[in-house]
Design a protein around this motif. Structure first.
Motif, PDB file in Angstrom:
ATOM      1  N   PHE A  62       0.843  -1.190   0.000  1.00  0.00           N
ATOM      2  CA  PHE A  62       0.000   0.000   0.000  1.00  0.00           C
ATOM      3  C   PHE A  62       0.880   1.242   0.000  1.00  0.00           C
ATOM      4  O   PHE A  62       1.854   1.333   0.754  1.00  0.00           O
ATOM      5  CB  PHE A  62      -0.896   0.029   1.237  1.00  0.00           C
ATOM      6  CG  PHE A  62      -2.033  -0.967   1.206  1.00  0.00           C
ATOM      7  CD1 PHE A  62      -3.314  -0.560   0.875  1.00  0.00           C
ATOM      8  CD2 PHE A  62      -1.808  -2.291   1.522  1.00  0.00           C
ATOM      9  CE1 PHE A  62      -4.359  -1.482   0.844  1.00  0.00           C
ATOM     10  CE2 PHE A  62      -2.844  -3.214   1.506  1.00  0.00           C
ATOM     11  CZ  PHE A  62      -4.121  -2.811   1.167  1.00  0.00           C
ATOM     12  N   GLU A  66      -2.977   5.394   0.130  1.00  0.00           N
ATOM     13  CA  GLU A  66      -3.911   4.343  -0.248  1.00  0.00           C
ATOM     14  C   GLU A  66      -4.688   3.860   0.978  1.00  0.00           C
ATOM     15  O   GLU A  66      -4.537   4.393   2.080  1.00  0.00           O
ATOM     16  CB  GLU A  66      -3.165   3.215  -0.957  1.00  0.00           C
ATOM     17  CG  GLU A  66      -2.596   3.676  -2.302  1.00  0.00           C
ATOM     18  CD  GLU A  66      -1.910   2.574  -3.081  1.00  0.00           C
ATOM     19  OE1 GLU A  66      -1.774   2.743  -4.301  1.00  0.00           O
ATOM     20  OE2 GLU A  66      -1.502   1.561  -2.483  1.00  0.00           O
ATOM     21  N   ASP A  67      -5.529   2.827   0.777  1.00  0.00           N
ATOM     22  CA  ASP A  67      -6.561   2.508   1.752  1.00  0.00           C
ATOM     23  C   ASP A  67      -6.203   1.382   2.721  1.00  0.00           C
ATOM     24  O   ASP A  67      -7.047   0.566   3.073  1.00  0.00           O
ATOM     25  CB  ASP A  67      -7.861   2.152   1.027  1.00  0.00           C
ATOM     26  CG  ASP A  67      -7.703   0.968   0.065  1.00  0.00           C
ATOM     27  OD1 ASP A  67      -6.557   0.635  -0.280  1.00  0.00           O
ATOM     28  OD2 ASP A  67      -8.727   0.401  -0.343  1.00  0.00           O
ATOM     29  N   ARG A 121       1.299   3.114  -8.985  1.00  0.00           N
ATOM     30  CA  ARG A 121       1.388   2.652  -7.595  1.00  0.00           C
ATOM     31  C   ARG A 121       2.845   2.278  -7.306  1.00  0.00           C
ATOM     32  O   ARG A 121       3.211   1.100  -7.232  1.00  0.00           O
ATOM     33  CB  ARG A 121       0.457   1.468  -7.352  1.00  0.00           C
ATOM     34  CG  ARG A 121      -1.008   1.741  -7.633  1.00  0.00           C
ATOM     35  CD  ARG A 121      -1.879   0.573  -7.244  1.00  0.00           C
ATOM     36  NE  ARG A 121      -1.931   0.385  -5.794  1.00  0.00           N
ATOM     37  CZ  ARG A 121      -2.491  -0.659  -5.194  1.00  0.00           C
ATOM     38  NH1 ARG A 121      -3.016  -1.640  -5.921  1.00  0.00           N
ATOM     39  NH2 ARG A 121      -2.511  -0.758  -3.877  1.00  0.00           N
ATOM     40  N   HIS A 124       4.337  -0.786  -5.236  1.00  0.00           N
ATOM     41  CA  HIS A 124       3.282  -1.770  -4.964  1.00  0.00           C
ATOM     42  C   HIS A 124       3.766  -3.191  -5.211  1.00  0.00           C
ATOM     43  O   HIS A 124       3.614  -4.074  -4.352  1.00  0.00           O
ATOM     44  CB  HIS A 124       2.063  -1.463  -5.827  1.00  0.00           C
ATOM     45  CG  HIS A 124       1.013  -2.525  -5.804  1.00  0.00           C
ATOM     46  ND1 HIS A 124       0.240  -2.788  -4.689  1.00  0.00           N
ATOM     47  CD2 HIS A 124       0.607  -3.421  -6.761  1.00  0.00           C
ATOM     48  CE1 HIS A 124      -0.592  -3.794  -4.957  1.00  0.00           C
ATOM     49  NE2 HIS A 124      -0.385  -4.185  -6.196  1.00  0.00           N
ATOM     50  N   LYS A 267     -11.190   4.864 -11.481  1.00  0.00           N
ATOM     51  CA  LYS A 267     -11.726   5.276 -10.186  1.00  0.00           C
ATOM     52  C   LYS A 267     -13.198   5.617 -10.344  1.00  0.00           C
ATOM     53  O   LYS A 267     -13.574   6.442 -11.181  1.00  0.00           O
ATOM     54  CB  LYS A 267     -10.975   6.493  -9.641  1.00  0.00           C
ATOM     55  CG  LYS A 267      -9.742   6.145  -8.821  1.00  0.00           C
ATOM     56  CD  LYS A 267      -9.233   7.355  -8.071  1.00  0.00           C
ATOM     57  CE  LYS A 267      -8.115   6.958  -7.106  1.00  0.00           C
ATOM     58  NZ  LYS A 267      -7.642   8.130  -6.336  1.00  0.00           N
ATOM     59  N   ARG A 272     -10.818   2.660  -6.528  1.00  0.00           N
ATOM     60  CA  ARG A 272     -10.078   2.273  -7.733  1.00  0.00           C
ATOM     61  C   ARG A 272     -10.359   0.806  -8.052  1.00  0.00           C
ATOM     62  O   ARG A 272     -10.107  -0.081  -7.232  1.00  0.00           O
ATOM     63  CB  ARG A 272      -8.583   2.487  -7.513  1.00  0.00           C
ATOM     64  CG  ARG A 272      -7.702   2.249  -8.748  1.00  0.00           C
ATOM     65  CD  ARG A 272      -6.250   2.538  -8.385  1.00  0.00           C
ATOM     66  NE  ARG A 272      -5.356   2.456  -9.516  1.00  0.00           N
ATOM     67  CZ  ARG A 272      -4.800   1.323  -9.947  1.00  0.00           C
ATOM     68  NH1 ARG A 272      -5.078   0.180  -9.335  1.00  0.00           N
ATOM     69  NH2 ARG A 272      -3.969   1.320 -10.974  1.00  0.00           N
TER      70      ARG A 272
END
Length: 281
Positions: A62, A66-67, A121, A124, A267, A272
């Motif tokens: 992440f 990000e989440d 990302r 990632h 998104k 996303r």
């Protein structure tokens, strides 16, 4: 069904199983399981003596915005689903037990990971490769099942296994979709009712490309413009990328020839979503 939280205990048990001649199948997940995950478990269950599923929300994949904290979690529900699918062992470690505070060794793929999701990302796939390598060293699977929805991740893991000589067979699991075509994802939970309807644009875009290629349209510029027009009509949709790449190398192509991966990241609101299809002229 056995639940193991300690990496050391997981590895000891895996070594014992291997010495006993058992074939280990493995499905790594980040939990909040859905029918897509369960299909991977069923596929693995057919091919092994002992089925292991991991539930681990891996912090290293992440980014800072990000989440990670918001990523959905429900271990009790996941546990019941695993048991229903005949999972023998659930590996459920804590991040502090998977990564030393001063961890400094990483697994980084350098050819396939710089495009598609890797382009937006940063870091990632370094996190993905590192955690999968660690999980392979702990679970010691003979085979591991990964879903086609995460097409780039699947191809990167296959490359890692090849290049680092992991004795693991990678099995591909087909994309599982909702009845209306939306690819199943733990992040679908974030969508409002309206956003959920708008999210169908990903599958609609892929179907549109398949139809055009079937009609003989193979110029990527034409196909991409057609997808862009479709997306522009969808409220709340912001395109991260629409890419046409070689299915093996993930390098961009100018025309659809051979197996071409059409990959989307869009998104819908703040959520996303990704989807893909392989097309052949």
């Amino acid at each position: 069904m056995q639940i193991i939280e300690s990496p050391e205990e997981m590895q000891r048990l895996a070594l014992f199983l291997k010495r006993s001649g058992k074939t280990i199948g493995f499905v790594p997940t980040m939990g909040f399981l859905h029918a897509g995950h369960l299909s991977l478990m069923r596929l693995a269950r057919e091919k092994c003596d002992v089925l292991v599923a991991s539930i681990f929300v891996n912090p290293t994949q992440f980014g800072p915005n990000e989440d990670l904290d918001a990523y959905p979690r429900d271990f009790e529900r996941d546990e019941l689903l695993c048991e229903e699918e005949g999972v023998d062992i659930v590996f459920y470690p804590e991040p502090g037990n998977m990564y030393a505070a001063d961890a400094s060794v990483w697994v980084d793929e350098e050819s396939l990971s710089g495009v598609l999701c890797g382009a937006s990302r940063t870091g990632h796939f370094r996190g993905v490769c590192t955690v999968v390598a660690k999980l392979f060293n702990l679970v010691l699977p003979d085979l591991a099942v990964f879903g086609e929805k995460d097409a780039q991740q699947l191809r990167i893991i296959e490359r890692m296994v090849r290049d680092l000589n992991f004795p693991v067979e990678i099995v591909r699991g087909a994309i599982v979709r909702e009845p209306d075509g939306l690819a199943m994802s733990s992040r679908n939970k974030y969508l409002t009712e309206l956003q959920r309807r708008n999210a169908l644009c990903l599958r609609q875009a892929l179907d549109h490309v398949v139809d055009l290629v079937g009609q003989g349209v193979v110029d990527v510029a034409v196909l991409g413009k057609s997808v862009a027009n479709l997306m522009a009509s969808v409220p709340d949709a912001v395109v991260d990328y629409v890419e046409f790449v070689d299915d093996e190398t993930l390098q961009p192509v100018g025309r659809v020839k051979g197996k071409t991966l059409v990959a989307l990241a869009v998104k819908i609101g703040t959520t996303r979503l990704i989807d893909n299809a392989v097309v052949v002229p």
